[in-house]
Scaffold this active site. Structure first.
Site, PDB file in Angstrom:
ATOM      1  N   SER A 560       1.145  -1.314  -0.539  1.00 18.23           N
ATOM      2  CA  SER A 560       0.002   0.055  -0.019  1.00 18.23           C
ATOM      3  C   SER A 560       0.946   1.580  -0.155  1.00 18.23           C
ATOM      4  O   SER A 560       1.698   1.842  -1.353  1.00 18.23           O
ATOM      5  CB  SER A 560      -0.973   0.063   1.391  1.00 18.23           C
ATOM      6  N   ASP A 635      -9.575  -4.792  -6.643  1.00 16.53           N
ATOM      7  CA  ASP A 635      -8.940  -3.476  -4.724  1.00 16.53           C
ATOM      8  C   ASP A 635      -9.852  -2.245  -5.165  1.00 16.53           C
ATOM      9  O   ASP A 635      -9.447  -1.884  -5.936  1.00 16.53           O
ATOM     10  CB  ASP A 635      -7.396  -3.647  -5.140  1.00 16.53           C
ATOM     11  N   HIS A 667      -7.693  -5.461  -1.596  1.00 16.97           N
ATOM     12  CA  HIS A 667      -6.466  -4.739  -1.146  1.00 16.97           C
ATOM     13  C   HIS A 667      -5.882  -5.722   0.358  1.00 16.97           C
ATOM     14  O   HIS A 667      -4.790  -5.367   0.375  1.00 16.97           O
ATOM     15  CB  HIS A 667      -6.849  -3.498  -0.398  1.00 16.97           C
TER      16      HIS A 667
END
Length: 690
Positions: A560, A635, A667
């Site tokens: 991320s 995602d 995600h």
């Protein structure tokens, strides 16, 4: 074996009002039970509910008591929507009559009992309903709800993700009013992604997602009056851009509302009086960067309140009068209050968690509301988390450090006496003695004028005369912390394996991370990825000068925000990093949501260079080392678009790289063998290229 090294944790407990008992949800072969237990003796006192007595309820996913603890709201068959939101089938179980009532035959969201437990409010298809549990009648409070257009009583995607709440309605203390938020997302751009599944044609999932600089939902506040069945819109003045919190005060007719402007640097606490229809700004906090939304708004009987703020440079607790006049700053010091557990309204004592002592640790304290008689309750240094009884007479301490798996201990608050260890995880600790566990070495490293927190794991047969490959792990996002004295998570066991194979693993929290004061955290404002990347590059340079580091074999990875960082590091730091892995990375902040991104960057229209000067998309031509790019195709948070655009930039720069897309994974990239597959892939990539 999956979960072989997972610690035992205490079942989620729900304190009961008298402070003597709590309840837990226990799982048995023939069903599930809600059991009442004594804090002092830790013995079961009663079984309040057993699913074998409820033929329509096979399992319990959630439960909540009514205010008088005579009814239980049960959730079953819950299905996830986004990060926190769920829809499911809900029942109300009457502990007196032992009868259950289904709220709706359809799957609903966020049902909440009225204070007297005679009614329940809930959301279905973006509209709010109230069911009378005595008559069985259900009335419609709103009628304009429509997918991808109008949402009543439930937050939109970006509020849920960034302000961390879903239910956007609240009963007044006396149950005569229901306050709720309405989200008009008709002008928010749509985002769509294909869900491939197993059908002949993929399904398209479309939802409203405001990217930085784009339109957000227009949010408005309403109060519904039950006796006349009318809703009134509350005029808050200056057309506030965000409403991240609503909460009824201790006075039945006073609703508190927190508002923010789009830049999130002007925060107001507003009181709305349902009797006079008037609003009043009670508190106003401003900053040149951004203001954090307080999590500790707690009202006393006189409607004075406890408030958290970073205005001193660190996050501390303050006591304000009902008119918004500062009575006193309760906690003070060069450390942060990291959790607020509540106020004992009888003796006016506050309980909280903080970084006092060391910012990589957490301790539990009590202090008078007058700022006096502060006491440290947690006996050991490391990471402590508290679970208090309703009257604060007992508390359970969850303790761990880097060498000690979680220990759950019961304490008597007044005497500080430990009554019992509830869970100690001795078996796990004993099991790990059969393995080569390499302890984390905690220290600081001087980088760019700051002493940054660091931990390092070295091979068990470490020889300072040898040269080892260096593998950096990090997250680096604003206010985050990776270097902390706590027990290992699943990634740490992966690092242990890599260390066992001859790698030195290092983690450093650079500028912009948390718990070293707001100035340290906010220095990355309007230029995410500049100082953080500089710090990781300089860390790699500094460590490469060590005789035991092979300076030709330095890698970095992250997920991320950490993937945004690792991508930038191998591109901007191609002279020092020979390998990088980026999982679900942001590759341009232009692609990410408004609330998070604009809080730190303002809009792309206002700050174009801040967005572009540190975007990996603009530095693809710099790639020299080995690069692995990973993303999930479904995602909803950091969209696959980020990886696709970076891949295209690398292709057009004629750069060789590896990439892997996980079909229909979000995600978190998990489900079945997915996470195992991912870590096998990353491990092979490291062994081959570092």
């Amino acid at each position: 074996m999956e979960g072989a090294f997972r610690p035992n944790y205490l079942e989620k407990i729900s304190p009961m009002k008298n402070g003597v008992y709590y309840t837990t949800l226990q799982h048995y072969r023939n069903g599930e039970r809600i059991e009442k237990q004594s804090y002092k003796t830790q013995e079961k006192v009663a079984t309040l509910l057993d699913t074998k007595d409820l033929p329509k309820v096979s399992s319990i996913d959630s439960y909540a008591f009514s205010h008088d603890e005579k009814k239980i709201l049960l959730g079953t068959d819950l299905e996830p929507i986004y990060r926190y939101s769920r829809r499911g089938t809900y029942y109300v179980f009457d502990l007196m009559t032992k009868k259950s009532t289904v709220i709706s035959e359809k799957k609903i969201q966020s049902p909440t009992l009225s204070p007297d437990a005679t009614k329940v409010a809930f959301v279905y298809d973006n509209n709010i309903f109230i069911k009378d549990l005595n008559t069985g009648d259900t009335i419609l409070i709103t009628s304009d709800g429509e997918k991808n257009k109008i949402i009543n009583g439930i937050t939109d995607w970006v509020y849920e993700e960034e302000f961390s709440f879903v239910r956007a309605f609240q009963w007044s203390k006396d149950g005569t009013h229901l306050a709720f938020l309405k989200f008009d997302e008709s002008k928010v751009p749509k985002f769509s992604m294909d869900i491939f599944g197993k059908r002949l044609y993929p399904e398209k999932h479309t939802f409203k997602y405001p990217k930085a600089g784009e339109n957000n939902s227009k949010v408005s506040l309403f109060v519904y009056q039950l006796d006349n069945h009318k809703s009134k819109e509350v005029a808050l003045g200056d057309d506030p851009y965000y409403i991240p919190k609503i909460k009824w005060s201790e006075k039945n007719h006073i609703l508190s509302v927190i508002t923010l402007n789009r830049h999130q640097n002007n925060l107001k606490l507003i009181f709305y009086n349902t009797e006079s229809g008037q609003t009043k700004t009670i508190l106003n906090e401003q900053d040149t960067t951004y203001v954090e939304v307080p999590t500790s708004l707690t009202f006393l009987e006189d409607n004075s309140f406890i408030w958290s703020s970073e205005k001193s440079g660190y996050n501390h607790l303050y006591h304000y009068s009902a008119q918004g006049k500062l009575k006193r700053q309760i906690t003070k010091g060069l450390w942060d209050v990291t959790d607020f557990y509540g106020l004992n309204k009888v003796n006016k004592i506050i309980y909280y968690q903080s970084t006092e002592g060391k910012n990589t640790e957490r301790a539990i304290y009590s202090i008078g509301i007058n700022g006096k008689n502060k006491k440290k309750l947690s006996p050991k240094r490391g990471t402590n988390k508290a679970y208090f009884s309703a009257d604060f007479s007992y508390w359970i301490n969850q303790f761990s450090d880097s060498k000690t798996p979680p220990i759950f201990s019961l304490y008597e608050t007044k005497t500080k006496k430990k009554l019992k260890d509830l869970i100690n995880n001795h078996e796990l600790k004993e099991k790990l003695t059969a393995y080569s566990i390499h302890p984390k070495e905690f220290s600081t490293i001087a980088i760019n004028g700051y002493d940054l927190n660091m931990w390092q794991i070295k091979p068990s047969d470490f020889d300072p005369k040898k040269a080892y490959p260096l593998f950096l792990c990090q997250y680096s996002g604003p206010g985050s912390q990776m270097v902390s004295n706590r027990w290992m998570n699943s990634n740490d066991f992966w690092y242990q394996m890599l260390a066992d194979k001859g790698y030195i693993i290092t983690c450093v929290d650079g500028r912009g991370t948390g718990f070293k004061g707001s100035a340290f955290k906010k220095m990355t404002y309007k230029k995410l990825g500049e100082f953080e990347v500089e710090d990781q590059i300089e860390v790699a340079k500094a460590l490469s000068k060590k005789s035991y580091i092979d300076d030709s074999r330095i890698g970095i990875w992250g997920w991320s925000y950490g993937g945004f960082m690792s991508s930038n590091c191998i591109l901007k730091g191609n002279h020092i990093f020979s390998m990088a892995i980026a999982v679900s990375p942001v590759t341009s902040w232009r692609f990410y949501d408004t609330i998070y991104t604009e809080r730190y960057m303002r809009t792309p229209q206002e700050n174009p260079t801040g967005y572009d000067d540190n975007s990996p998309l603009n530095f693809a031509k710099n790639l020299k080392g080995k690069f692995l790019l990973v993303h999930g195709s479904a995602d909803d948070n950091v969209h696959l678009q980020n990886t696709m655009r970076l891949a295209e930039s690398l292709i057009q720069a004629n750069k060789n790289f590896e990439w892997l897309i996980y079909p229909d994974k979000n995600h978190g990239i998990y489900g079945g063998n997915t996470r195992l597959h991912l870590f096998n892939k990353m491990t092979e990539f490291i062994f081959k290229n570092l």
